[in-house]
Design a protein around this motif. Structure first.
Motif, short mmCIF file in Angstrom:
data_model
loop_
_atom_site.label_atom_id
_atom_site.label_comp_id
_atom_site.label_asym_id
_atom_site.label_seq_id
_atom_site.Cartn_x
_atom_site.Cartn_y
_atom_site.Cartn_z
N LYS A 243 35.31 38.90 33.98
CA LYS A 243 35.53 40.43 34.22
C LYS A 243 37.04 40.78 34.33
O LYS A 243 37.12 41.87 33.83
N VAL A 244 37.90 40.03 34.57
CA VAL A 244 39.13 40.60 34.64
C VAL A 244 39.67 40.77 33.20
O VAL A 244 40.45 41.70 32.87
N VAL B 260 40.73 45.64 42.99
CA VAL B 260 40.86 43.91 42.76
C VAL B 260 39.61 43.39 42.69
O VAL B 260 38.73 43.80 43.21
N ILE C 1 40.72 44.69 35.36
CA ILE C 1 41.08 45.00 36.96
C ILE C 1 42.08 43.66 37.63
O ILE C 1 41.99 42.90 36.79
N TYR C 2 42.58 44.21 38.52
CA TYR C 2 43.83 43.35 39.04
C TYR C 2 43.12 42.04 39.66
O TYR C 2 42.21 42.06 40.47
N TYR C 3 43.54 40.90 39.10
CA TYR C 3 43.19 39.65 39.67
C TYR C 3 43.73 39.30 41.10
O TYR C 3 44.83 38.62 40.83
N CYS D 126 34.47 35.44 37.26
CA CYS D 126 35.24 36.34 37.55
C CYS D 126 36.30 36.69 36.73
O CYS D 126 36.73 37.60 36.52
N ARG D 127 36.83 35.72 36.33
CA ARG D 127 38.05 35.88 35.23
C ARG D 127 37.59 36.48 33.93
O ARG D 127 38.35 37.29 33.48
N ASN E 1 43.93 36.70 43.02
CA ASN E 1 43.23 35.38 43.36
C ASN E 1 44.29 34.60 43.92
O ASN E 1 45.59 34.64 43.64
N PRO F 1 47.45 38.53 34.83
CA PRO F 1 47.16 37.80 35.80
C PRO F 1 47.85 36.36 35.41
O PRO F 1 47.83 35.40 36.35
N GLN G 243 37.99 39.10 43.06
CA GLN G 243 38.62 37.75 43.39
C GLN G 243 37.32 36.87 43.50
O GLN G 243 36.35 37.37 43.74
N ARG H 99 50.46 43.95 35.35
CA ARG H 99 49.01 43.62 36.07
C ARG H 99 48.57 42.39 35.36
O ARG H 99 47.33 42.14 35.29
#
Length: 400
Positions: free
Chosen positions: A213-214, A150, A219-221, A210-211, A223, A54, A152, A52
């Motif tokens: 937050k990942v 996910v 959470i799965y990115y 967004c990154r 992208n 990224p 993105q 998981r």
């Protein structure tokens, strides 16, 4: 009036006419595929594709797939499958999850625009953009490894596509888009059941939010830049062209922001070349916005990394990427294959859009930038016949 493409003789294919290749029935492969792995493109560290993470846990480098497709063989194309997954023997896929994800993406027509230009109509897709190619492959991967949520970031098209395929797969989805994104793209994302966060500032800032937050929530990115499964889908752009025409045009023009189509197309062309299916690489013409051109500037200065710059606002929002995360990789391929970068001049995009619309092709601004860039290329390099140009996004999504 547009018509189906037919080939003018070229220096490499003087006696060949554009036609679908008459493929034999696919052969059966009873050998189970080896488990897939990610390989860091910076330090070489490997991890199973079930991870998981990224990016590389050792150095933060981006993942590539440790995958070498079998030699291109027409007999391995599944003629019974009417989607891009007819080429699945040449794509890194895990099991059969793609069957429940695919919406028939790919297999888009090629039409002749004029004596010099062929248009690949890639906005003839479920969400009206070429990004469905990569999203179908990426979300099939997510489903295969049990991802249930996910996030993105996107300028609109990739987010819309990921949202659509997540809806089909039953995966929770949250999309981050920069301010100024077309309201119609946002509406489509929300219609697929995804949550949308509009982030003030640039496209690059949106990606960083967004990154973050990942990184903080795990959470799965999903992208389209980070995850190399996306490029397994965009490879089909080239496989389709080769099947439809029985060849690859001498010139292939590709818009480049983050390089999602570019990287997949080059991988497929290298595969065809290594397999002996084509004799040489076509001339790749890489398009950047006049107002956001870190790769073009780097190529001009022979730099291995994208130039640092501040993007100016452009209506070609899909390629307005000031910090392309795979820029080093793109530039290395540009040097390897003598790829030329060209500007899409801002003041010529709307005229190009009107020219396309007058022939029945209603595309978004970023797509029209491709034709504007072709005109600039001809001015700089002279007549450029037998050129394939992608029509990568539909116009109704970008009227704002």
């Amino acid at each position: 009036m547009t018509q189906r493409a037919h080939q003018q003789p070229t220096r490499r294919h003087r006696n060949q006419q554009d036609r679908p290749i008459e493929w034999a029935q696919p052969t059966k492969n009873d050998n189970p595929p080896a488990p897939l792995e990610f390989r860091c493109n910076t330090c070489g560290h490997k991890e199973p594709t079930t991870t998981r993470q990224p990016a590389c846990s050792e150095c933060g480098g981006l993942w590539d797939l440790d995958f070498t497709p079998p030699k291109f063989d027409a007999n391995r194309i599944d003629m019974a499958e009417w989607s891009q997954f007819r080429y699945r023997d040449f794509m890194a896929l895990e099991g059969e999850t793609w069957r429940g994800i695919s919406m028939g993406e790919g297999m888009t027509p090629i039409v002749r625009f004029n004596d010099d230009i062929l248009l690949k109509m890639d906005y003839f897709m479920p969400t009206l953009s070429f990004k469905d190619r990569g999203a179908a492959a990426l979300i099939a991967h997510c489903k295969a490894i049990g991802v249930d949520a996910v996030v993105q970031d996107s300028s609109g098209n990739a987010g819309n596509s990921v949202a659509a395929y997540c809806g089909r797969a039953g995966i929770d989805c949250e999309i981050f888009v920069p301010e100024g994104t077309s309201p119609k793209k946002i509406a489509m994302i929300e219609a697929h059941g995804a949550r949308v966060n509009v982030v003030p500032g640039s496209r690059d800032h949106c990606a960083q939010v967004c990154r973050d937050k990942v990184a903080s929530e795990g959470i799965y990115y999903a992208n389209h830049v980070y995850n190399p499964f996306f490029y397994e889908g965009t490879k089909a752009y080239i496989y389709e062209t080769f099947e439809q025409l029985g060849r690859i045009p001498e010139n292939v023009l590709i818009p480049v922001g983050n390089g999602t189509l570019f990287l997949g197309a080059i991988a497929a062309l290298e595969h065809l070349l290594a397999s002996g299916a084509i004799d040489e690489m076509p001339q790749i013409i890489a398009v950047q916005s006049e107002y956001c051109d870190p790769l073009l500037q780097a190529a001009a200065h022979r730099s291995p990394n994208p130039e640092q710059l501040t993007p100016r606002p452009t209506i070609a929002e899909g390629i307005a990427i000031g910090e392309p995360m795979r820029g080093h990789q793109i530039l290395a391929l540009a040097r390897k294959h003598n790829i030329r970068f060209i500007h899409a001049l801002e003041g010529e995009i709307l005229a190009a859009r009107a020219e396309l619309a007058a022939q029945g092709i209603y595309c978004e601004h970023t797509t029209a930038a491709n034709l504007a860039a072709y005109r600039q290329y001809v001015r700089e390099y002279g007549p450029t016949p037998d050129c394939l140009i992608t029509m990568c996004g539909a116009g109704l999504k970008s009227d704002h």
